[in-house]
Structure formats: C-alpha cells, structure tokens
Design an enzyme around this catalytic site. Structure first.
Site, PDB file in Angstrom:
ATOM      1  N   GLU A  94       0.745  -1.347  -0.108  1.00  0.00           N
ATOM      2  CA  GLU A  94       0.152   0.073   0.147  1.00  0.00           C
ATOM      3  C   GLU A  94       0.753   1.228  -0.087  1.00  0.00           C
ATOM      4  O   GLU A  94       0.522   2.293  -0.588  1.00  0.00           O
ATOM      5  CB  GLU A  94      -0.999   0.096   1.271  1.00  0.00           C
ATOM      6  CG  GLU A  94      -2.004   1.119   1.010  1.00  0.00           C
ATOM      7  CD  GLU A  94      -3.273   0.603   2.219  1.00  0.00           C
ATOM      8  OE1 GLU A  94      -2.970   1.222   3.351  1.00  0.00           O
ATOM      9  OE2 GLU A  94      -4.211   0.389   1.711  1.00  0.00           O
TER      10      GLU A  94
ATOM     11  N   HIS B 185       6.853 -26.458   2.525  1.00  0.00           N
ATOM     12  CA  HIS B 185       6.170 -27.572   1.985  1.00  0.00           C
ATOM     13  C   HIS B 185       4.983 -27.099   1.141  1.00  0.00           C
ATOM     14  O   HIS B 185       3.889 -27.880   0.866  1.00  0.00           O
ATOM     15  CB  HIS B 185       5.426 -28.482   3.083  1.00  0.00           C
ATOM     16  CG  HIS B 185       6.580 -29.037   3.952  1.00  0.00           C
ATOM     17  ND1 HIS B 185       7.049 -30.350   3.478  1.00  0.00           N
ATOM     18  CD2 HIS B 185       7.305 -28.493   4.925  1.00  0.00           C
ATOM     19  CE1 HIS B 185       8.002 -30.473   4.711  1.00  0.00           C
ATOM     20  NE2 HIS B 185       8.331 -29.483   5.255  1.00  0.00           N
TER      21      HIS B 185
HETATM   22  O1  G6P Z   1      -8.742   3.049   9.841  1.00  0.00           O
HETATM   23  P1  G6P Z   1      -9.565   3.455   8.769  1.00  0.00           P
HETATM   24  O2  G6P Z   1      -9.791   4.749   8.505  1.00  0.00           O
HETATM   25  O3  G6P Z   1     -10.884   2.622   9.006  1.00  0.00           O
HETATM   26  O4  G6P Z   1      -8.948   2.689   7.531  1.00  0.00           O
HETATM   27  C1  G6P Z   1      -8.784   1.508   7.444  1.00  0.00           C
HETATM   28  C2  G6P Z   1      -8.199   0.920   6.226  1.00  0.00           C
HETATM   29  O5  G6P Z   1      -8.649   1.219   4.985  1.00  0.00           O
HETATM   30  C3  G6P Z   1      -8.370   2.009   3.879  1.00  0.00           C
HETATM   31  O6  G6P Z   1      -9.010   1.632   2.802  1.00  0.00           O
HETATM   32  C4  G6P Z   1      -6.865   1.986   3.702  1.00  0.00           C
HETATM   33  O7  G6P Z   1      -6.694   1.497   2.461  1.00  0.00           O
HETATM   34  C5  G6P Z   1      -6.165   1.822   4.631  1.00  0.00           C
HETATM   35  O8  G6P Z   1      -4.930   2.383   4.666  1.00  0.00           O
HETATM   36  C6  G6P Z   1      -6.916   1.863   6.040  1.00  0.00           C
HETATM   37  O9  G6P Z   1      -5.877   1.267   6.935  1.00  0.00           O
END
Ligand code: G6P
Length: 526
Positions: A356, A387
């Site tokens: 990411e 394995h």
């Molecule tokens: O912590 P939040 O704001 O709920 O985000 C949760 C996750 O969702 C997003 O789509 C991003 O791709 C992530 O980088 C992030 O950690």
C-alpha cells in the site's frame, strides 16, 4: 533542503547499473562464503542482526549503493520526516508515526499542540483505562470484570495490532502478563463477526472500534453488527465499546462509547501499530507495560535508521539492496519468511505496509515513473512455506528475493528431543539450510533434480519474539519501506488506489449500475 528526484536521473544509479553482477553461487562457496556470513552483517536493536551474506552484492556493489544513498539524500529525507515536514504531499500531511514511540528530532507543534506530548498523553490515558479494566474498576453493567477484548477494524486498524497480538500471546502467557484474550473482526463478510461473536461471552467482552477516518464501510457495518448482538443479549452497547479514531473523525465526538482514544492525521493506517490503534488492544490484552516495551524496541530501531553510515544502518541497506534487486536485477517480488509460528500474521501486515505504501506508478509530483517500484510481497512462516510454495522459489523461472527472520529460542520453551535434536534446532537448521540451498544450488545431471542456485536472501536473526524484539522488527520494515519510497521518489504515505473500488461498490449497493458492473451485480445476486 532536500531535493526529490526520480531514481533514474541519479548519476549514482547509472553507475550502480554498470557494476559487475555478483555470481552468488561462486560468492557463497567455500571459505569465501563463510567470510561473507561473518562480514556482511549489521547489528540491530534488541539483539537482532541483519545478515546479507546471501544477497547478490559484493564490496563493489555496496560502494555503489552507499553513493546512491548519499545522492538520494536518504538520511536527510528521514530527518525531514521526523522533524515534522509535510512529506506526505498527496494528502498535505506530516508523517509522525516515529514520534508515537520517541522523539528522534526536534519538537513538532501542529494543530496548536506538541505532538510528542499528545501521543504520550493518549498512551497514558489508555494505560490508565486498561489498568482500571484489569483491576475491575471499569466493569460491565453488572459490575463484573471484562475478560475478552474484541477489536473491530480493517487494514491498518487490524493487521498490525493483530499480528503483534498473535506474536506476543504465548510470550505473555509464559511471562504472566496475559490479562485478556483478544479477538479481531475485520471482514464485512457476516461470517467473520458472527464467528467471533459465537466464540465469546459478549456480556464480559469489551469492543474496541478502531477507525482512523471513522468512515470505513466494513468497520461501521461490523460496529452495527456487534451493537445488534449486544442489544439482543439485553446489554447496553455504549457500556461495552470504546473507540480509537482521529480527533477529526465523525466518531470522535460520539457518546456511544465508554471512552475514546485518539491518533491523528499524521499517522498513516499501516504505520499506526505504535499509536493508540495498537495501544488500546495490546495494553488491554497484555498490560500497558508490555505495550511500553514494544514501543521501546521500535524506538531503538528507529534510532539506528538515523545512522548516516549506510553500512551500519540496517533499514537503509536493506532498502537499497531491495531497490538494486528490483531496478537493476529485475526481480518482481519479495517473500518474507519468518521461521517463527508467533509471526504467523506478520507477512500479512507487511503486505499492506509495503504494497500500500510503494505500489505507486507516479512520483511525488504526479508524473509517471519509467521504472518498477514496490515489489509483490508475500510470505508464510517457515517451515510451513517449505512444503508449499518453495518449489517455485527453488526451481521456478522467476527469481524471488527472500527475507528470512529467525530466532534462536522458542517462546513457550516446551520442546522435545527427537533423533538427537530439539524442534527449535530443527526449525533453525531448516532456515540455515534454505539460505545455502537457495544461494548455492546443487548440480545434477538430471535437469529435474538440478538446482541452479543464485537465489538471493537475507536473514534477520534474533534471540526470541518478545515485546521489544517485535517492536524493533516492525520499525525495521516500516523504515525500510520508507527509504525505498524515497529512492523511487514516490509518496509512500497515501493510498488513493483503494478509492475506486469503494466508489463502485457503493454504486452497486445503490443499484446505480450499467454495463459490466450491472452484469456482475446480477451474477452475484445483489
Ligand atoms: O482506519 P480506517 O480509517 O478505518 O481505515 C482502514 C483502512 O482502510 C483504507 O481503505 C486504507 O486502504 C487503509 O490504509 C486503512 O488502514
């Protein structure tokens, strides 16, 4: 002042491309191989060592990598990060996760507060809350102790904390610091929440809703799922739920929670394990002291990342070798292979952290780059992986660089001697054997049994998975990924690539579809 330039515009990168390729089979043979194992190693924090003897480098390539590090201003760019400059230009944000575990540079004031003070304050609030839960001062409505903590979150609000919890669960039990069992709900698949709810006693469970943005569909859906279950059990959801979010999120001011703890916009989701995101669940599960030790380990490793001597900076060198493999040798992927059952979910966390962060095709200025960036990351703990997919790693047509992690000691200590060796010795023997098998290969007249070798790997060797060592390991990979982002001149701290799918999913649910999207919606019965 730092300048941000594309990798292929740097003279030292062009020189690196001209450096003679190392024949790993020859380099790792005999006494020369033994010498490399002794010399190509850097001490890390908490007793770890980063050994790169089996990487496709020699003194000549290393010299070119050192020059590249200087020209790309890796140390200066790290300095810009920890001194609070707005390096996440895509989102116009500072990048302050290092500050959740210590002060590396100058104090940073943002939003009218000293940021280090803010993170410490949140840690102290969490510690106080966790201690009260453990002491039975904060209880359920019937005045009974909470026994289980359930984290609801996804992506960075799940993977890191979950991997660390699993890494330390047995250690904490062995060392009498295990306070509460933790469970995790992440997927919007109803079977995830239902299965966790079926496995716990909800009346004695404390739910930690974790969302930095406070808007993530999966997490908010799972929150409602859990609240429904609590209501159906005749319980008041607000007495069973705490929130971890950023101060600016819609959750921050809600009365629906027993307590709320904060991070901020300067902590990226995948870099948030050392913030309140990891702090809440880990302090509740193991006690705040254990979480503090984890932070200490991470901070110690961060300090090593500041070393301007590239060959004494494990994160910088690891990053540089990775870029050499990706951009000069042309290898497409990297496997992370911890020889430790405790690190079962660590590769999944590293997948988000790395892919990411560095899965980008435009540079910091939005221009298309003409070289490969982040590799595909995958992994499994050894020896299980052996394995499964090691066949391709040994004899497949692609060369996949490998990143081993090994420990001298097990966590629980229960072991058995079979045929003259313990299980721990067998585990460690396997990792040593794999490194040499991959590097040196073995010729055989039967092509099917022939191993070409020349498959590079590094290994991080430590004593045991403990709070401090897992902290150091986490920081190692976070900083490695950061340095690679600098080299590729990309912004490792935003993640626009996840948006499009979210938008289209919303359209499907609103039945605003046509073309292929409509056909797939019909096929899936939505
Ligand atoms: O912590 P939040 O704001 O709920 O985000 C949760 C996750 O969702 C997003 O789509 C991003 O791709 C992530 O980088 C992030 O950690």
């Amino acid at each position: 002042m730092v300048t941000w330039n594309n990798l292929d515009t740097l003279a030292s990168f062009q020189d690196l491309k001209k450096a003679d390729r190392v024949n790993l089979v020859e380099a790792m043979a005999g006494e020369n191989g033994a010498k490399r194992v002794k010399n190509y190693t850097i001490p890390m924090a908490e007793g770890f060592a980063f050994n790169y003897a089996a990487k496709q480098v020699d003194d000549n390539v290393l010299e070119a990598l050192v020059k590249l590090a200087k020209e790309a201003q890796l140390s200066e760019k790290f300095k810009a990060v920890y001194n609070g400059e707005v390096v996440n230009t895509g989102e116009n944000r500072r990048v302050l996760h290092h500050m959740t575990r210590g002060q590396l540079g100058q104090a940073v004031e943002a939003d009218g507060v000293d940021k280090r003070k803010f993170y410490v304050e949140q840690q102290e609030r969490i510690a106080d809350f966790a201690n009260k839960v453990h002491a039975g001062e904060i209880t359920n409505a019937a005045g009974e102790k909470f026994t289980t903590v359930v984290q609801i979150g996804i992506g960075g609000s799940d993977l890191g904390p979950r991997a660390i919890y699993l890494a330390l669960e047995n250690w904490a039990k062995k060392n009498n610091t295990f306070k509460m069992e933790a469970k995790f709900i992440s997927n919007v698949d109803p079977d995830d929440a239902a299965a966790v709810l079926n496995s716990i006693d909800v009346a004695h469970s404390l739910f930690v809703l974790v969302s930095k943005s406070g808007t993530t569909l999966e997490t908010l859906t799972n929150e409602s799922f859990v609240k429904d279950a609590l209501k159906n059990a005749g319980l008041d959801a607000s007495k069973h739920m705490i929130a971890v979010t950023s101060e600016t999120s819609p959750l921050a001011k809600s009365d629906d929670y027993l307590a709320a703890f904060f991070m901020d916009d300067y902590i990226g989701g995948r870099y948030s394990s050392s913030s309140a995101v990891g702090g809440a669940v880990l302090s509740l599960a193991f006690g705040p002291e254990v979480f503090a030790q984890f932070l200490e380990g991470a901070h110690e490793e961060d300090k090593l990342s500041m070393n301007e001597d590239v060959l004494q900076n494990p994160e910088m060198l690891d990053a540089l070798i990775g870029v050499y493999e990706r951009n000069v040798l042309g290898y497409p992927a990297t496997a992370v292979l911890p020889y430790s059952q405790a690190l079962n979910r660590f590769p999944a966390h590293l997948q988000q952290l790395d892919m990411e962060s560095n899965g980008k095709c435009v540079n910091r200025f939005g221009e298309r780059v003409s070289y490969p960036t982040g590799p595909i990351i995958f992994g499994e703990p050894g020896t299980n992986g052996q394995h499964s997919f090691y066949q391709l790693l040994h004899q497949g047509t692609d060369i996949v660089p490998l990143q081993f992690v090994g420990f001298k000691n097990s966590q629980i200590g229960t072991d058995v001697v079979i045929q003259g060796s313990t299980s721990q010795q067998k585990l460690c023997a396997n990792v040593a054997a794999q490194i040499v098998a991959f590097a040196c290969g073995k010729s055989d007249e039967n092509r099917n049994k022939n191993f070409e070798g020349g498959r590079p790997s590094s290994i991080i060797i430590g004593d045991q998975v403990t709070p401090k060592t897992i902290g150091a390991l986490l920081a190692h990979f976070e900083n490695k990924v950061m340095f690679q982002g600098f080299l590729w001149n990309i912004n490792s701290f935003d993640q626009e690539g996840v948006q499009l799918g979210k938008v289209l999913a919303k359209r499907v649910l609103a039945h605003e579809t046509d073309g292929a999207l409509k056909e797939f919606s019909d096929l899936l019965n939505i």
